[in-house]
Design a protein around this motif. Structure first.
Motif, PDB file in Angstrom:
ATOM      1  N   VAL A 422       0.845  -1.197   0.000  1.00 39.16           N
ATOM      2  CA  VAL A 422       0.000   0.000   0.000  1.00 39.16           C
ATOM      3  C   VAL A 422       0.882   1.248   0.000  1.00 39.16           C
ATOM      4  O   VAL A 422       0.552   2.264  -0.606  1.00 39.16           O
ATOM      5  CB  VAL A 422      -0.948  -0.008   1.218  1.00 39.16           C
ATOM      6  N   TRP A 423       2.019   1.172   0.675  1.00 31.91           N
ATOM      7  CA  TRP A 423       2.974   2.290   0.701  1.00 31.91           C
ATOM      8  C   TRP A 423       3.398   2.651  -0.728  1.00 31.91           C
ATOM      9  O   TRP A 423       3.367   3.822  -1.112  1.00 31.91           O
ATOM     10  CB  TRP A 423       4.186   1.902   1.544  1.00 31.91           C
ATOM     11  N   ASN A 424       3.810   1.658  -1.512  1.00 37.37           N
ATOM     12  CA  ASN A 424       4.212   1.910  -2.901  1.00 37.37           C
ATOM     13  C   ASN A 424       3.049   2.432  -3.726  1.00 37.37           C
ATOM     14  O   ASN A 424       3.190   3.379  -4.516  1.00 37.37           O
ATOM     15  CB  ASN A 424       4.732   0.620  -3.540  1.00 37.37           C
ATOM     16  N   LEU A 425       1.898   1.818  -3.562  1.00 36.05           N
ATOM     17  CA  LEU A 425       0.710   2.185  -4.327  1.00 36.05           C
ATOM     18  C   LEU A 425       0.325   3.643  -4.077  1.00 36.05           C
ATOM     19  O   LEU A 425       0.037   4.406  -5.004  1.00 36.05           O
ATOM     20  CB  LEU A 425      -0.445   1.252  -3.936  1.00 36.05           C
ATOM     21  N   HIS A 426       0.335   4.051  -2.813  1.00 33.92           N
ATOM     22  CA  HIS A 426      -0.076   5.407  -2.436  1.00 33.92           C
ATOM     23  C   HIS A 426       0.956   6.468  -2.802  1.00 33.92           C
ATOM     24  O   HIS A 426       0.630   7.664  -2.831  1.00 33.92           O
ATOM     25  CB  HIS A 426      -0.347   5.473  -0.931  1.00 33.92           C
ATOM     26  N   ARG A 427       2.195   6.058  -3.054  1.00 32.11           N
ATOM     27  CA  ARG A 427       3.254   7.016  -3.411  1.00 32.11           C
ATOM     28  C   ARG A 427       3.738   6.813  -4.849  1.00 32.11           C
ATOM     29  O   ARG A 427       4.807   7.287  -5.219  1.00 32.11           O
ATOM     30  CB  ARG A 427       4.423   6.884  -2.429  1.00 32.11           C
ATOM     31  N   SER A 428       2.957   6.131  -5.643  1.00 30.41           N
ATOM     32  CA  SER A 428       3.354   5.828  -7.016  1.00 30.41           C
ATOM     33  C   SER A 428       3.244   7.063  -7.915  1.00 30.41           C
ATOM     34  O   SER A 428       2.171   7.660  -8.030  1.00 30.41           O
ATOM     35  CB  SER A 428       2.477   4.713  -7.587  1.00 30.41           C
ATOM     36  N   PRO A 429       4.337   7.437  -8.582  1.00 28.21           N
ATOM     37  CA  PRO A 429       4.263   8.554  -9.536  1.00 28.21           C
ATOM     38  C   PRO A 429       3.337   8.248 -10.715  1.00 28.21           C
ATOM     39  O   PRO A 429       2.906   9.169 -11.416  1.00 28.21           O
ATOM     40  CB  PRO A 429       5.716   8.702 -10.019  1.00 28.21           C
ATOM     41  N   GLU A 430       3.033   6.972 -10.930  1.00 25.70           N
ATOM     42  CA  GLU A 430       2.112   6.596 -12.004  1.00 25.70           C
ATOM     43  C   GLU A 430       0.667   6.966 -11.666  1.00 25.70           C
ATOM     44  O   GLU A 430      -0.161   7.096 -12.564  1.00 25.70           O
ATOM     45  CB  GLU A 430       2.189   5.081 -12.254  1.00 25.70           C
ATOM     46  N   TRP A 432      -0.182   9.363  -8.867  1.00 20.43           N
ATOM     47  CA  TRP A 432      -0.360  10.583  -8.086  1.00 20.43           C
ATOM     48  C   TRP A 432       0.584  11.682  -8.587  1.00 20.43           C
ATOM     49  O   TRP A 432       1.743  11.420  -8.860  1.00 20.43           O
ATOM     50  CB  TRP A 432      -0.103  10.338  -6.606  1.00 20.43           C
ATOM     51  N   GLU A 433       0.070  12.883  -8.665  1.00 21.88           N
ATOM     52  CA  GLU A 433       0.885  14.041  -8.996  1.00 21.88           C
ATOM     53  C   GLU A 433       1.675  14.463  -7.753  1.00 21.88           C
ATOM     54  O   GLU A 433       1.098  14.613  -6.676  1.00 21.88           O
ATOM     55  CB  GLU A 433      -0.019  15.183  -9.469  1.00 21.88           C
ATOM     56  N   ASN A 434       2.992  14.643  -7.900  1.00 21.80           N
ATOM     57  CA  ASN A 434       3.858  14.993  -6.763  1.00 21.80           C
ATOM     58  C   ASN A 434       3.534  14.103  -5.558  1.00 21.80           C
ATOM     59  O   ASN A 434       3.087  14.587  -4.514  1.00 21.80           O
ATOM     60  CB  ASN A 434       3.693  16.466  -6.389  1.00 21.80           C
ATOM     61  N   PRO A 435       3.770  12.815  -5.685  1.00 23.37           N
ATOM     62  CA  PRO A 435       3.278  11.859  -4.679  1.00 23.37           C
ATOM     63  C   PRO A 435       3.889  12.012  -3.291  1.00 23.37           C
ATOM     64  O   PRO A 435       3.286  11.600  -2.315  1.00 23.37           O
ATOM     65  CB  PRO A 435       3.643  10.498  -5.276  1.00 23.37           C
ATOM     66  N   GLU A 436       5.078  12.637  -3.182  1.00 25.89           N
ATOM     67  CA  GLU A 436       5.727  12.773  -1.877  1.00 25.89           C
ATOM     68  C   GLU A 436       5.231  13.988  -1.101  1.00 25.89           C
ATOM     69  O   GLU A 436       5.563  14.158   0.063  1.00 25.89           O
ATOM     70  CB  GLU A 436       7.251  12.863  -2.047  1.00 25.89           C
ATOM     71  N   GLU A 437       4.463  14.852  -1.740  1.00 22.29           N
ATOM     72  CA  GLU A 437       3.991  16.078  -1.085  1.00 22.29           C
ATOM     73  C   GLU A 437       2.712  15.820  -0.301  1.00 22.29           C
ATOM     74  O   GLU A 437       1.853  15.047  -0.719  1.00 22.29           O
ATOM     75  CB  GLU A 437       3.738  17.177  -2.124  1.00 22.29           C
ATOM     76  N   PHE A 438       2.591  16.521   0.845  1.00 17.61           N
ATOM     77  CA  PHE A 438       1.358  16.483   1.630  1.00 17.61           C
ATOM     78  C   PHE A 438       0.419  17.540   1.060  1.00 17.61           C
ATOM     79  O   PHE A 438       0.581  18.740   1.301  1.00 17.61           O
ATOM     80  CB  PHE A 438       1.657  16.758   3.103  1.00 17.61           C
ATOM     81  N   ASP A 439      -0.545  17.098   0.279  1.00 19.26           N
ATOM     82  CA  ASP A 439      -1.460  17.997  -0.432  1.00 19.26           C
ATOM     83  C   ASP A 439      -2.889  17.476  -0.280  1.00 19.26           C
ATOM     84  O   ASP A 439      -3.395  16.749  -1.143  1.00 19.26           O
ATOM     85  CB  ASP A 439      -1.056  18.071  -1.909  1.00 19.26           C
ATOM     86  N   PRO A 440      -3.561  17.840   0.811  1.00 20.95           N
ATOM     87  CA  PRO A 440      -4.912  17.305   1.062  1.00 20.95           C
ATOM     88  C   PRO A 440      -5.914  17.615  -0.043  1.00 20.95           C
ATOM     89  O   PRO A 440      -6.857  16.852  -0.257  1.00 20.95           O
ATOM     90  CB  PRO A 440      -5.323  17.975   2.380  1.00 20.95           C
ATOM     91  N   PHE A 441      -5.703  18.720  -0.735  1.00 23.01           N
ATOM     92  CA  PHE A 441      -6.701  19.142  -1.718  1.00 23.01           C
ATOM     93  C   PHE A 441      -6.473  18.495  -3.085  1.00 23.01           C
ATOM     94  O   PHE A 441      -7.187  18.817  -4.041  1.00 23.01           O
ATOM     95  CB  PHE A 441      -6.717  20.670  -1.817  1.00 23.01           C
ATOM     96  N   ARG A 442      -5.517  17.576  -3.168  1.00 26.37           N
ATOM     97  CA  ARG A 442      -5.349  16.798  -4.392  1.00 26.37           C
ATOM     98  C   ARG A 442      -6.604  15.958  -4.675  1.00 26.37           C
ATOM     99  O   ARG A 442      -6.892  15.636  -5.830  1.00 26.37           O
ATOM    100  CB  ARG A 442      -4.126  15.891  -4.289  1.00 26.37           C
ATOM    101  N   PHE A 443      -7.324  15.617  -3.583  1.00 27.93           N
ATOM    102  CA  PHE A 443      -8.503  14.772  -3.742  1.00 27.93           C
ATOM    103  C   PHE A 443      -9.681  15.509  -4.379  1.00 27.93           C
ATOM    104  O   PHE A 443     -10.713  14.904  -4.652  1.00 27.93           O
ATOM    105  CB  PHE A 443      -8.919  14.191  -2.393  1.00 27.93           C
ATOM    106  N   LYS A 444      -9.528  16.810  -4.603  1.00 31.48           N
ATOM    107  CA  LYS A 444     -10.577  17.572  -5.285  1.00 31.48           C
ATOM    108  C   LYS A 444     -10.261  17.747  -6.775  1.00 31.48           C
ATOM    109  O   LYS A 444     -11.044  18.342  -7.507  1.00 31.48           O
ATOM    110  CB  LYS A 444     -10.739  18.937  -4.613  1.00 31.48           C
ATOM    111  N   ARG A 445      -9.078  17.218  -7.183  1.00 31.63           N
ATOM    112  CA  ARG A 445      -8.661  17.352  -8.580  1.00 31.63           C
ATOM    113  C   ARG A 445      -8.600  15.974  -9.244  1.00 31.63           C
ATOM    114  O   ARG A 445      -8.116  15.015  -8.635  1.00 31.63           O
ATOM    115  CB  ARG A 445      -7.274  18.002  -8.680  1.00 31.63           C
TER     116      ARG A 445
END
Length: 604
Positions: A422-430, A432-445
């Motif tokens: 799940v760690w790899n899946l949630h941080r996959s550049p494939e 997520w945009e900028n996967p290492e950043e803490f960006d709560p509002f990514r879920f609105k895009r």
């Protein structure tokens, strides 16, 4: 986002058509299946035999298992080998899956082609045949009995309970802020989540925010033992008399005795009182007028005379461990991320102030619906720090996987152990945009990637509940698992975490007392900090009352308040308040040196 209207949404569950008929029996592994798999893997990996599974091979080193959290060790391999690869330790092989299309195949399309494998073996001594480690036949019966317990009327009542327990945390933090103490917020979050589980599930007050009891210590020690067993390469604890000879196993045995005695006592107490067995009546009762609104009471009522102490004990132990670990961890890492982004924290606090107003009250369910930014912070913390970071399965039959982002068609062989990272899946550049950043509002895009074949991408239009789940992300985001064996307590956990986070951010500003890089990670049942989350806190109310300028509301604000008070009382005489001034200026100097060090590091 289309917010769910009305009351609390019903807990997530697998659609009815995803469950096999009553006569279904999953494949069973035999001893010869395991031996055959081992021989095949040895010949494929080290003997030059043509690969039967067609997966790229990565030869792991022992440090990957015992040198630190294994989920961190898997990420570099994922970036090198892709969304599916084989991790080999001699004859022992794990297939690591980190592709949403492949994960969807395993968790949703063919969930009963797998069992919990190694995970069940590790957890069985602790959870027995509770919902998490249970084999299919037991799980099907358990799930049918447990899911109705998380019904709307009960969850509505739990919102008030969450607020009550979080108020205890706030009062405890008030004292720490007054005394200028360094507070380990991970420990405080663990305590409040354990208190919530105690009251919600058992109608038992652990009181762990204000004191420590033997059962609390026993629970944590058992979780540490489970983590130890999950990474140790030889199950020495199964050797006869090991629990009497090996010191840590003797301690584990004693801790389990404490927990079992406590749980059995609570079960016997609940069984003394007669209740109704009518499910509709139980789900429509007014829980504000019920003396014992706990889930244990519900289970005893609905199961009637057929219930056994052993069944209840396994269910309760599972909820005790799974129910408080996840919430404590996501609150810890959520606050950790917010502290590194002060502007975002101020924005979240402003949203909380707008919803809650000036009333000193606990959030209602309507408030939770409006606190979208807080819920998104919880979701983003679960993306970056998933709890747990690895899901474990074992293949019960040969399964051919879709290609996803890869080029090869891989086959999972019967008996093979699977790590869904799940760690790899949630941080996959494939995914997520900028996967290492803490960006709560990514879920609105929205986000799409045609390079991942058959993946629908992330669609915010499908975000309809308390958090964006596997449906909205097409299995790129699975904070509570997915498919038929998804966690049944996801709504409970999100409500609990949202209320606790909103109540502490509403009242306090936080700042780490150490460099974020020094926090470190370790793995138990979930991802823990290595050394706690030490913070200084000052209440926002105190800073407003002291009329501190915005520029001074920093890590040292709790020391500036008494210094200014002393100055006023001594008419600002320069030879007064030396101690208070020295302490404050020392704090400011330390903060300055931290900034200098950070600036130097950024230029290197």
């Amino acid at each position: 986002m289309r917010a769910t209207t009305g009351g609390v949404t019903e807990p997530s569950s697998a659609p009815e058509e995803a469950l096999p008929d009553e006569n279904f029996k999953p494949e069973q592994l035999k001893f010869q299946d395991i031996v055959s798999l081992w021989v095949t893997q040895i010949l494929q990996t080290y003997g030059g035999k043509e690969s039967k599974d067609n997966a790229p091979v990565c030869e792991g080193v022992i440090d990957d298992l015992v040198g630190g959290p294994i989920f961190l060790a898997l990420y570099p391999y994922f970036r090198r080998y892709g969304g599916v690869f084989k991790l080999a330790f001699g004859p022992k092989v794990f297939m690591v899956l980190s592709d949403p299309v492949i994960v969807r195949e395993v968790l949703k399309e063919k969930p009963f082609s797998f069992d919990k494998g190694v995970l069940a073996e590790i957890l069985e001594p602790i959870m027995g045949q509770g919902l998490i480690p249970a084999p299919y036949a037991v799980w099907k019966n358990r799930r049918r009995q447990l899911v109705p317990g998380f019904h709307k009327a009960w969850l509505d009542h739990m919102v008030g309970l969450f607020g009550h327990c979080s108020n205890e945390l706030v009062r405890n933090l008030d004292k720490s802020a007054e005394d200028g103490e360094v507070v380990d917020m991970e420990e405080r979050f663990c305590s409040v989540s354990l208190d919530i589980i105690g009251l919600a599930v058992f109608n038992y007050d652990f009181g762990s925010v204000t004191k420590e009891s033997p059962i609390i210590s026993a629970v944590y020690n058992c979780l540490q033992e489970a983590a130890h067993r999950s990474t140790f390469y030889f199950p020495y604890w199964n050797i006869p008399f090991a629990t009497d000879i090996v010191p840590r196993q003797r301690e584990f045995k004693q801790n389990m005795k404490i927990i079992n005695e406590t749980l059995n006592g609570l079960i016997q107490k609940a069984q003394k009182f007669e209740g109704t067995e009518d499910l509709e009546e139980l789900q429509n009762r007014d829980y504000s007028k019920v003396k014992d609104p706990s889930l244990l009471r519900f289970l005893v009522d609905i199961r009637g005379a057929d219930v056994t102490d052993s069944q209840l004990r396994d269910d309760l132990m599972t909820m005790l461990i799974a129910g408080h670990e996840t919430t404590a961890a996501v609150l810890t890492w959520g606050l950790f991320c917010l502290m590194q982004n002060p502007e975002l924290m101020k924005r979240i606090q402003a949203d909380i102030d707008e919803v809650m107003g000036d009333d000193d009250r606990t959030p209602t369910y309507d408030d939770i619906q409006k606190l979208e930014s807080v819920r998104l912070c919880i979701a983003e913390a679960l993306r970056l720090y998933p709890e747990p970071p690895i899901l474990i399965r074992r293949c019960l039959e040969d399964v051919t996987l879709p290609k996803g982002a890869g080029d090869a068609e891989v086959t999972l062989i019967k008996g093979m152990d699977i790590f869904i990272s799940v760690w790899n899946l949630h941080r996959s550049p494939e995914c997520w945009e900028n996967p290492e950043e803490f960006d709560p509002f990514r879920f609105k895009r929205p986000f799409a990637n045609p390079g991942v074949k058959d993946w629908a991408g992330y669609n915010p239009e499908l975000f309809t509940g308390l958090y964006p789940n596997e449906v909205a992300s097409d299995f790129a985001f699975i904070p509570f698992g997915a498919g038929a064996r998804k966690c049944i307590g996801d709504q409970f956990a999100m409500l609990e975490a949202t209320i606790a986070m909103a109540m502490v951010l509403r009242r306090y500003d936080f700042e780490l007392t150490t460099d974020p890089k020094d926090i470190g990670m370790t793995m138990g049942a979930t991802i823990h900090t290595e050394k706690g989350l030490p913070e200084m806190i000052a209440t926002r109310e105190e800073m407003r009352d002291a009329k501190l300028d915005i520029g001074y509301r920093d890590f040292c604000a709790h020391l500036l308040i008494p210094l200014n008070e002393c100055r006023r009382k001594s008419f600002f005489l320069p030879w007064k308040c030396e101690h208070e001034r020295h302490v404050y200026e020392k704090c400011q100097y330390k903060e300055y040196m931290k900034r200098v060090a950070a600036m130097k590091a950024s230029k290197e």
